[in-house]
Design a protein around this motif. Structure first.
Motif, PDB file in Angstrom:
ATOM      1  N   LYS A 128       3.817   2.683   4.825  1.00  0.00           N
ATOM      2  CA  LYS A 128       3.649   2.635   3.368  1.00  0.00           C
ATOM      3  C   LYS A 128       2.746   1.480   2.917  1.00  0.00           C
ATOM      4  N   SER A 129       3.050   0.278   3.420  1.00  0.00           N
ATOM      5  CA  SER A 129       2.256  -0.888   2.997  1.00  0.00           C
ATOM      6  C   SER A 129       0.829  -0.780   3.509  1.00  0.00           C
ATOM      7  N   THR A 130       0.689  -0.309   4.735  1.00  0.00           N
ATOM      8  CA  THR A 130      -0.658  -0.140   5.295  1.00  0.00           C
ATOM      9  C   THR A 130      -1.461   0.819   4.422  1.00  0.00           C
ATOM     10  N   ALA A 151       2.324  -1.422  -6.634  1.00  0.00           N
ATOM     11  CA  ALA A 151       3.441  -2.344  -6.465  1.00  0.00           C
ATOM     12  C   ALA A 151       4.110  -2.003  -5.136  1.00  0.00           C
ATOM     13  N   ASP A 152       4.158  -2.997  -4.238  1.00  0.00           N
ATOM     14  CA  ASP A 152       4.764  -2.782  -2.922  1.00  0.00           C
ATOM     15  C   ASP A 152       6.165  -3.383  -2.930  1.00  0.00           C
ATOM     16  N   GLU A 153       7.148  -2.534  -3.126  1.00  0.00           N
ATOM     17  CA  GLU A 153       8.559  -2.939  -3.218  1.00  0.00           C
ATOM     18  C   GLU A 153       8.776  -4.103  -4.192  1.00  0.00           C
ATOM     19  N   PRO A 154       8.356  -3.938  -5.442  1.00  0.00           N
ATOM     20  CA  PRO A 154       8.451  -5.035  -6.411  1.00  0.00           C
ATOM     21  C   PRO A 154       9.888  -5.431  -6.735  1.00  0.00           C
TER      22      PRO A 154
HETATM   23 MG   LIG Z   1       5.997  -2.315   3.645  1.00  0.00          MG
END
Ligand SMILES: [Mg+2]
Ligand SMILES: Nc1ncnc2c1ncn2[C@@H]1O[C@H](COP(=O)(O)OP(=O)(O)OP(=O)(O)O)[C@@H](O)[C@H]1O
Length: 232
Positions: free
Chosen positions: A50-52, A171-174
């Motif tokens: 996901k983050s990638t 937003a990455d897991e805000p």
């Molecule tokens: Mg991640």
């Protein structure tokens, strides 16, 4: 949403990482579109990519293969100055925590992208305070990041990500470092600001309630799009 303008398009994205002799594809065969005003939630197990993927979509990282097109511009064709401009003006990003610069006050943090965009400091601060009022933080404007709660810091980070009215906000897991109540507030503020600015929003989350509030839920598994469910 289908009639809205496509803001972001990814085609055949792949991102490989090499460690020693092994090559791992953290993202592979990812294609997707995000329209103006659309809120997309990206869900999937830890390590699924996901983050990638978000880093590729937001131009923080470059794909091994495939293309990312933002506002009809292929990001790979932009030179450094054009990329910097695109990132400053059209892309907002909120991380899980530590978004704010500790040596700037809350209002200075929110004003920073405007100042970098060439706005006079006094005007930028005024707009920053308006934005802070929208996220219920007008009373915190002059404080330092170390003086506010985790939830307040995240709300300020959302305000900063949206202050230049970018085309898309990631937003990455805000809400990942917050308790349930603060997480819910940050989530609501993200939805509200993204929709009032007319931006597209892409939010990575482990929270299925939060994902259920999105227009589209994109599930990532093993670096690929496992499903894409659109509401309505
Ligand atoms: Mg991640
Ligand atoms: N810079 C890197 N170098 C090597 N491998 C990496 C790098 N970044 C990510 N990976 C690997 O790529 C895979 C996907 O990682 P990623 O961080 O995108 O997952 P994620 O879905 O965001 O996970 P989480 O929910 O835990 O944040 C993992 O196996 C990870 O170890």
């Amino acid at each position: 949403m289908a009639q809205e303008k496509v803001v972001l398009r990814a085609q055949g994205l792949r991102r490989e990482f090499t460690s020693g002799d092994t090559v791992v594809a953290a993202v592979k065969d990812c294609s997707l579109e995000v329209s103006a005003g659309e809120l997309v939630a990206i869900v999937g197990k830890s390590g699924s990519g996901k983050s990638t993927l978000a880093n590729l979509l937001s131009g923080l990282d470059r794909p091994t293969a495939g293309t990312v097109t933002l506002l009809d511009r292929d990001l790979a064709t932009l030179d450094d100055a054009e990329m910097a401009r695109m990132r400053a003006q059209e892309i907002g990003f909120v991380l899980q925590k530590d978004n704010l610069i500790p040596s700037l006050t809350i209002e200075e943090n929110v004003a920073a992208p405007l100042v970098m965009g060439g706005l006079k400091l006094s005007v930028a601060l005024e707009q920053a305070r308006e934005m802070l009022a929208e996220v219920g933080l007008d009373h915190r404007a002059g404080q330092w990041p170390g003086q506010v709660s985790g939830g307040e810091a995240q709300r300020a980070a959302v305000a900063r990500a949206c202050v230049v009215k970018p085309a898309i906000v990631f937003a990455d897991e805000p809400t990942g470092a917050l308790d349930e109540e603060n997480g819910k507030q940050v989530q609501e503020i993200f939805h509200k600001l993204v929709s009032t600015t007319g931006a597209a929003g892409v939010i990575i989350t482990h929270d299925l309630d939060l994902a259920a509030g999105a227009d589209t839920v994109l599930t990532i598994a093993g670096g690929s799009v496992a499903s894409m469910e659109r509401k309505g």
